[in-house]
Scaffold this motif. Structure first.
Motif, PDB file in Angstrom:
ATOM      1  N   LEU A 468       0.865  -1.365  -0.381  1.00 35.64           N
ATOM      2  CA  LEU A 468      -0.356  -0.141  -0.090  1.00 35.64           C
ATOM      3  C   LEU A 468       0.629   0.988   0.253  1.00 35.64           C
ATOM      4  O   LEU A 468       0.399   1.873  -1.109  1.00 35.64           O
ATOM      5  CB  LEU A 468      -0.557  -0.279   1.600  1.00 35.64           C
ATOM      6  CG  LEU A 468      -2.582   1.079   1.246  1.00 35.64           C
ATOM      7  CD1 LEU A 468      -2.994   0.732  -0.485  1.00 35.64           C
ATOM      8  CD2 LEU A 468      -2.986   1.036   2.150  1.00 35.64           C
ATOM      9  N   GLY A 469       1.887   1.329   0.826  1.00 34.33           N
ATOM     10  CA  GLY A 469       2.525   2.780   0.817  1.00 34.33           C
ATOM     11  C   GLY A 469       2.848   3.190  -0.131  1.00 34.33           C
ATOM     12  O   GLY A 469       3.037   4.391  -0.563  1.00 34.33           O
ATOM     13  N   TRP A 470       3.608   2.182  -0.772  1.00 36.33           N
ATOM     14  CA  TRP A 470       4.368   3.218  -1.957  1.00 36.33           C
ATOM     15  C   TRP A 470       4.773   1.909  -2.488  1.00 36.33           C
ATOM     16  O   TRP A 470       4.297   0.587  -1.953  1.00 36.33           O
ATOM     17  CB  TRP A 470       5.714   3.677  -1.447  1.00 36.33           C
ATOM     18  CG  TRP A 470       6.898   4.770  -2.417  1.00 36.33           C
ATOM     19  CD1 TRP A 470       5.603   6.693  -2.509  1.00 36.33           C
ATOM     20  CD2 TRP A 470       7.315   5.067  -3.031  1.00 36.33           C
ATOM     21  NE1 TRP A 470       6.876   6.784  -3.705  1.00 36.33           N
ATOM     22  CE2 TRP A 470       7.548   5.860  -4.336  1.00 36.33           C
ATOM     23  CE3 TRP A 470       8.269   3.985  -3.665  1.00 36.33           C
ATOM     24  CZ2 TRP A 470       9.006   6.034  -5.140  1.00 36.33           C
ATOM     25  CZ3 TRP A 470       8.957   4.228  -4.511  1.00 36.33           C
ATOM     26  CH2 TRP A 470      10.139   5.399  -5.521  1.00 36.33           C
ATOM     27  N   ASP A 471       5.404   2.168  -3.813  1.00 38.38           N
ATOM     28  CA  ASP A 471       6.066   1.028  -4.668  1.00 38.38           C
ATOM     29  C   ASP A 471       7.433  -0.064  -3.432  1.00 38.38           C
ATOM     30  O   ASP A 471       7.133   0.465  -2.760  1.00 38.38           O
ATOM     31  CB  ASP A 471       7.293   1.263  -6.199  1.00 38.38           C
ATOM     32  CG  ASP A 471       7.118   0.288  -6.423  1.00 38.38           C
ATOM     33  OD1 ASP A 471       7.028  -1.067  -6.691  1.00 38.38           O
ATOM     34  OD2 ASP A 471       7.164   0.511  -8.102  1.00 38.38           O
ATOM     35  N   ALA A 472       7.193  -0.617  -3.863  1.00 36.95           N
ATOM     36  CA  ALA A 472       8.700  -2.208  -2.873  1.00 36.95           C
ATOM     37  C   ALA A 472       9.474  -1.073  -2.659  1.00 36.95           C
ATOM     38  O   ALA A 472      10.214  -0.537  -3.345  1.00 36.95           O
ATOM     39  CB  ALA A 472       8.554  -3.248  -4.051  1.00 36.95           C
ATOM     40  N   SER A 473      10.087  -1.368  -2.108  1.00 43.22           N
ATOM     41  CA  SER A 473      11.726  -0.619  -1.315  1.00 43.22           C
ATOM     42  C   SER A 473      12.557  -1.101  -2.137  1.00 43.22           C
ATOM     43  O   SER A 473      13.708  -0.833  -2.177  1.00 43.22           O
ATOM     44  CB  SER A 473      11.282  -0.539   0.464  1.00 43.22           C
ATOM     45  OG  SER A 473      11.207  -1.841   0.694  1.00 43.22           O
ATOM     46  N   GLY A 474      12.457  -2.060  -1.592  1.00 43.38           N
ATOM     47  CA  GLY A 474      13.855  -3.479  -2.732  1.00 43.38           C
ATOM     48  C   GLY A 474      14.957  -3.719  -1.367  1.00 43.38           C
ATOM     49  O   GLY A 474      15.542  -5.053  -2.508  1.00 43.38           O
ATOM     50  N   VAL A 508      -6.465  -3.550  -3.544  1.00 42.48           N
ATOM     51  CA  VAL A 508      -6.771  -2.264  -2.834  1.00 42.48           C
ATOM     52  C   VAL A 508      -8.091  -2.654  -2.646  1.00 42.48           C
ATOM     53  O   VAL A 508      -8.951  -2.946  -3.606  1.00 42.48           O
ATOM     54  CB  VAL A 508      -6.316  -1.365  -2.301  1.00 42.48           C
ATOM     55  CG1 VAL A 508      -6.003  -0.268  -3.154  1.00 42.48           C
ATOM     56  CG2 VAL A 508      -6.757  -0.146  -1.530  1.00 42.48           C
ATOM     57  N   ALA A 509      -8.946  -2.101  -1.504  1.00 45.32           N
ATOM     58  CA  ALA A 509     -10.760  -2.107  -1.549  1.00 45.32           C
ATOM     59  C   ALA A 509     -11.354  -1.642  -0.890  1.00 45.32           C
ATOM     60  O   ALA A 509     -10.316  -1.418   0.671  1.00 45.32           O
ATOM     61  CB  ALA A 509     -11.159  -3.281  -1.780  1.00 45.32           C
ATOM     62  N   VAL A 510     -11.892  -0.182  -1.135  1.00 49.57           N
ATOM     63  CA  VAL A 510     -12.788   0.193   0.500  1.00 49.57           C
ATOM     64  C   VAL A 510     -14.391  -0.035   0.155  1.00 49.57           C
ATOM     65  O   VAL A 510     -14.690   0.030  -1.071  1.00 49.57           O
ATOM     66  CB  VAL A 510     -12.215   2.072   0.151  1.00 49.57           C
ATOM     67  CG1 VAL A 510     -10.531   2.127   0.548  1.00 49.57           C
ATOM     68  CG2 VAL A 510     -12.478   2.867  -1.065  1.00 49.57           C
ATOM     69  N   PHE A 705     -12.403  -7.996   0.424  1.00 52.12           N
ATOM     70  CA  PHE A 705     -10.776  -7.766  -0.083  1.00 52.12           C
ATOM     71  C   PHE A 705     -10.401  -8.687   1.301  1.00 52.12           C
ATOM     72  O   PHE A 705      -9.072  -8.386   0.993  1.00 52.12           O
ATOM     73  CB  PHE A 705     -10.490  -6.636  -0.473  1.00 52.12           C
ATOM     74  CG  PHE A 705      -8.995  -6.053  -0.496  1.00 52.12           C
ATOM     75  CD1 PHE A 705      -7.922  -6.380  -1.424  1.00 52.12           C
ATOM     76  CD2 PHE A 705      -8.849  -5.105   0.825  1.00 52.12           C
ATOM     77  CE1 PHE A 705      -6.964  -5.840  -1.322  1.00 52.12           C
ATOM     78  CE2 PHE A 705      -7.370  -5.261   0.829  1.00 52.12           C
ATOM     79  CZ  PHE A 705      -6.348  -5.187  -0.100  1.00 52.12           C
ATOM     80  N   THR A 706     -10.315  -8.266   2.143  1.00 51.02           N
ATOM     81  CA  THR A 706      -9.977  -8.392   3.340  1.00 51.02           C
ATOM     82  C   THR A 706     -10.068  -9.894   3.131  1.00 51.02           C
ATOM     83  O   THR A 706      -8.680 -10.756   3.894  1.00 51.02           O
ATOM     84  CB  THR A 706     -10.541  -7.725   4.697  1.00 51.02           C
ATOM     85  OG1 THR A 706     -11.087  -6.929   4.288  1.00 51.02           O
ATOM     86  CG2 THR A 706      -9.718  -8.603   6.229  1.00 51.02           C
TER      87      THR A 706
END
Length: 726
Positions: A468-474, A508-510, A705-706
């Motif tokens: 969720l937060g951003w692209d992957a950190s690697g 993701v879903a809301v 989604f959950t």
């Protein structure tokens, strides 16, 4: 002698036991028999003071002083101050802050120029939350500090007071810090290393970039080229909206960087300052220079030994500027590998030993979430549904909050089984996660916070996931990266170090979004009621000039149309930026409207209704903004790319069953923008599909989604057990 020793033993016991009334009686009797022993009066007054009989205490001391010569007065004052100071320290150790504070206030009356005592009073006052700027002015603290010689001032106390006072942002905090500067000209690192971490906290955790800026500038008065102070000062300026100052500071910082490691940091800060302002001047040259520095860093073993978490975000802005994941992701993976290796080497080995988790596929799984974004932030708005719907019978859920969260985090605390809050304490955080025997740790921040990445790099859980937060950190310590069939292309695994785990429909879903009352009307903006209104509401980071040019071309081909531009950036810079492109494309800038930010996300969503069509950004799409647009039933035009950031809107539109507006080329982007602008029937059809999707789309079914996420967790754990223990 025996009598004196006996008295000392008795008084010591009574003092320790807190029997202050009996202590006073003992000294009263002692004075009756030994009136010439001056110390009896000091201890008697102290006994009264410990009972908060302040007038009686002062009377006892004044009685003794009344017959003293000038020489005796000075000597006796020193003795009294020493006795009171010792007891004030004892009361502090007993955590009786109020009593310690009272004693020290009397020391201040007896010896008003005792700067070390006043520093103690300030610390106590901060602990009791009863210190004001007026107090510091009345006590002439700054003058006393400036006049004190090195022999008169306790530098440990001064540094501790400085640390506590600048962390308590009253107006006098800055003048106090400035008064301290003269004592640190020979040891500037002591001052800077104390003040800068607090400045960072003020800017990013407490949203006081103005105060942080002042603190950083004080540090630079001691060392005008200090890299950390310059690096952070540019960020503080940007956060405060002082964009020209941010850019100039970033340029100065970069010019002073010598090694590839520091040059990459300087380049990152410069990119951040320019993009925050909404300016793209000479950006291509800066990007090419930036990317050329990364191989040099990877080859420089001396620099790599000193690498810290700041380097992880070196490529943070590349997705905003170009869509080249095949080229940029491998660079990120290499940087993350070097960082993790070095960070683990510097960390406590206790954190990195094996896990003690129960190894079975049938147990109740412990899921941990680590984040700093569970507040008024997109991650908080989107992830909350997972916490609301999770299966409490099958999973235990723990939260590991980095920093005390802002308003809104309390809701999350009520949904989970356990919450721990930490500051910039990656090893402490990781140790707690490991002690809690978390089976699967989910990183909600990725590269948006280096502290979270440090926690993940220590591998405190057997299975670690980024979502969720951003692209992957690697980071090699991350096992899985959550995606779906659309948000990453089929060949993405070729350049991701993490295993891509694709959920069956959407990542993701809301269940929807709360909507407030609109504050925008067309007449307020002098827009005709029959006009076609386009909208783009994104931060300045996402305003790529090539995409803005396409948006203006759409405007040029749709008569009676207007373009609303909203988002964080320097107001003058963004106006000049858009107006210049409009003039180049032959569009009257009068057809552009620049909107200020709404007071809340609820009002923002309500105000989306003023638009007929939303024009997405590229190569960095909207994410939460796209979800809000679709939820409000407004047609969207988006261009699909290759990187994660360029495919968010694509996956959301596919999941609501709307392909009208999905473009794969620049020409298609313009064509869809024009078609939706000139065909009201098509707009109505798309809006109808979006409204219908609320009942049918997986994008608006957070409970389903959950369940899919929880199924993935179970499969991840089963795979871990089978690979390692079967």
């Amino acid at each position: 002698m025996v009598v004196a020793l006996n008295l000392q033993a008795q008084t010591s016991n009574l003092l320790t036991q807190g029997k202050y009334s009996q202590l006073a009686s003992l000294y009263e009797r002692a004075i009756e028999t030994e009136s010439e022993v001056i110390s009896h009066y000091w201890h008697l007054g102290l006994a009264y003071l410990l009972q908060e009989q302040e007038e009686a205490a002062q009377t006892a001391w004044l009685l003794a002083m009344s017959e003293a010569s000038d020489e005796e007065t000075e000597q006796w004052t020193e003795e009294l101050v020493q006795i009171l100071d010792t007891e004030a320290q004892r009361q502090l150790e007993l955590e009786n802050l109020q009593l310690s504070w009272l004693i020290r206030q009397h020391i201040r009356e007896i010896a008003p120029s005792n700067i070390n005592n006043i520093l103690h009073i300030i610390q106590l006052g901060l602990g009791l939350d009863n210190i004001t700027s007026q107090d510091l002015n009345d006590w002439q603290v700054n003058t006393l500090i400036q006049q004190a010689s090195p022999a008169e001032i306790d530098f440990d106390i001064l540094l501790e007071t400085l640390k506590k006072l600048v962390d308590y942002p009253i107006p006098a905090s800055l003048t106090f810090a400035e008064a301290c500067l003269a004592h640190y000209t020979d040891q500037p690192a002591a001052f800077i290393d104390t003040v800068m971490p607090i400045a960072v906290k003020m800017a990013h955790q407490l949203d006081r970039p103005d105060f942080a800026t002042d603190l950083a500038q004080l540090c630079l008065r001691l060392n005008s080229e200090h890299p950390e102070a310059l690096r952070h000062l540019s960020c503080f300026h940007s956060k405060a909206g002082c964009h020209s100052e941010a850019i100039e500071t970033a340029k100065h910082f970069f010019q002073n960087c010598q090694s590839p490691y520091w040059q990459i940091q300087g380049s990152y800060i410069l990119l951040r300052a320019i993009l925050s302002a909404g300016s793209w001047l000479d950006l291509e040259n800066i990007v090419q220079r930036h990317k050329a520095l990364i191989p040099k860093l990877l080859q420089d073993s001396d620099d790599s030994l000193n690498i810290d978490s700041h380097i992880l975000t070196a490529n943070f802005f590349l997705p905003y500027i170009e869509d080249r994941p095949q080229e940029n992701r491998p660079l990120q993976n290499q940087i993350a590998q070097i960082f993790q290796t070095n960070f683990q080497a510097k960390s406590s080995p206790v954190v990195q030993t094996g896990w003690t988790n129960s190894i079975t596929t049938t147990k109740k799984l412990k899921i941990g979430y680590v984040a700093h974004t569970l507040k008024g932030h997109s991650v908080g708005w989107l992830s909350r549904w997972l916490f609301q719907y999770y299966d409490r019978e099958a999973f235990q859920t723990n939260l590991y909050l980095i920093y005390q969260q802002a308003e809104g985090y309390q809701w999350f605390e009520k949904q989970v089984d356990c919450v721990h809050t930490f500051g910039v304490e990656p090893q402490k955080t990781a140790t707690q996660i490991k002690a809690d025997e978390i089976d699967i740790l989910v990183d909600l921040d990725s590269l948006t916070l280096d502290t979270t990445c440090q926690v993940i790099a220590l591998k405190p859980a057997p299975v670690q996931v980024t979502w969720l937060g951003w692209d992957a950190s690697g980071l090699p310590a991350v096992d899985y990266y959550i995606a779906d069939p659309y948000v990453l292309p089929e060949n993405a695994q070729d350049y991701y170090s993490e295993k891509i785990w694709r959920l069956p429909q959407t990542y993701v879903a809301v269940d929807g979004f709360e909507v407030g009352v609109p504050t925008l009307r067309r007449e307020h903006l002098e827009i005709p009621s029959d006009a076609v209104v386009y909208l783009s509401s994104q931060t300045g980071y996402k305003r790529h000039p090539d995409t803005v040019r396409l948006q203006i071309q759409i405007l040029s081909q749709v008569p009676n149309s207007y373009f609303l531009v909203k988002g964080r950036a320097d107001e003058n810079t963004i106006r000049e930026f858009f107006n210049k492109i409009a003039e180049d494309e032959g569009v009257n800038p009068e057809r552009l409207r620049f909107l200020s930010r709404d007071p809340s996300e609820f009002v923002h969503r309500a105000n989306l209704g003023i638009a007929d069509i939303v024009l997405d950004t590229y190569p960095y799409n909207g994410a939460t903004t796209t979800l809000e647009t679709l939820w409000m039933g407004i047609p969207l035009v988006t261009k699909v790319g290759q990187q994660f950031a360029a495919r968010n809107s694509y996956t959301f539109m596919m999941n609501v069953g709307v392909t009208e507006g999905i473009a794969w080329t620049d020409d298609e982007y313009v064509e869809w923008g024009v078609k939706l602008g000139t065909d009201p029937v098509l707009r109505q059809q798309v809006a109808w599909k979006l409204r219908q999707s609320r009942q049918t789309s997986p994008l608006w079914n957070a409970k389903q989604f959950t369940q899919e996420m929880e199924k993935a967790y179970k499969q991840m754990w089963q795979r871990y057990v089978e690979v390692n223990f079967v």
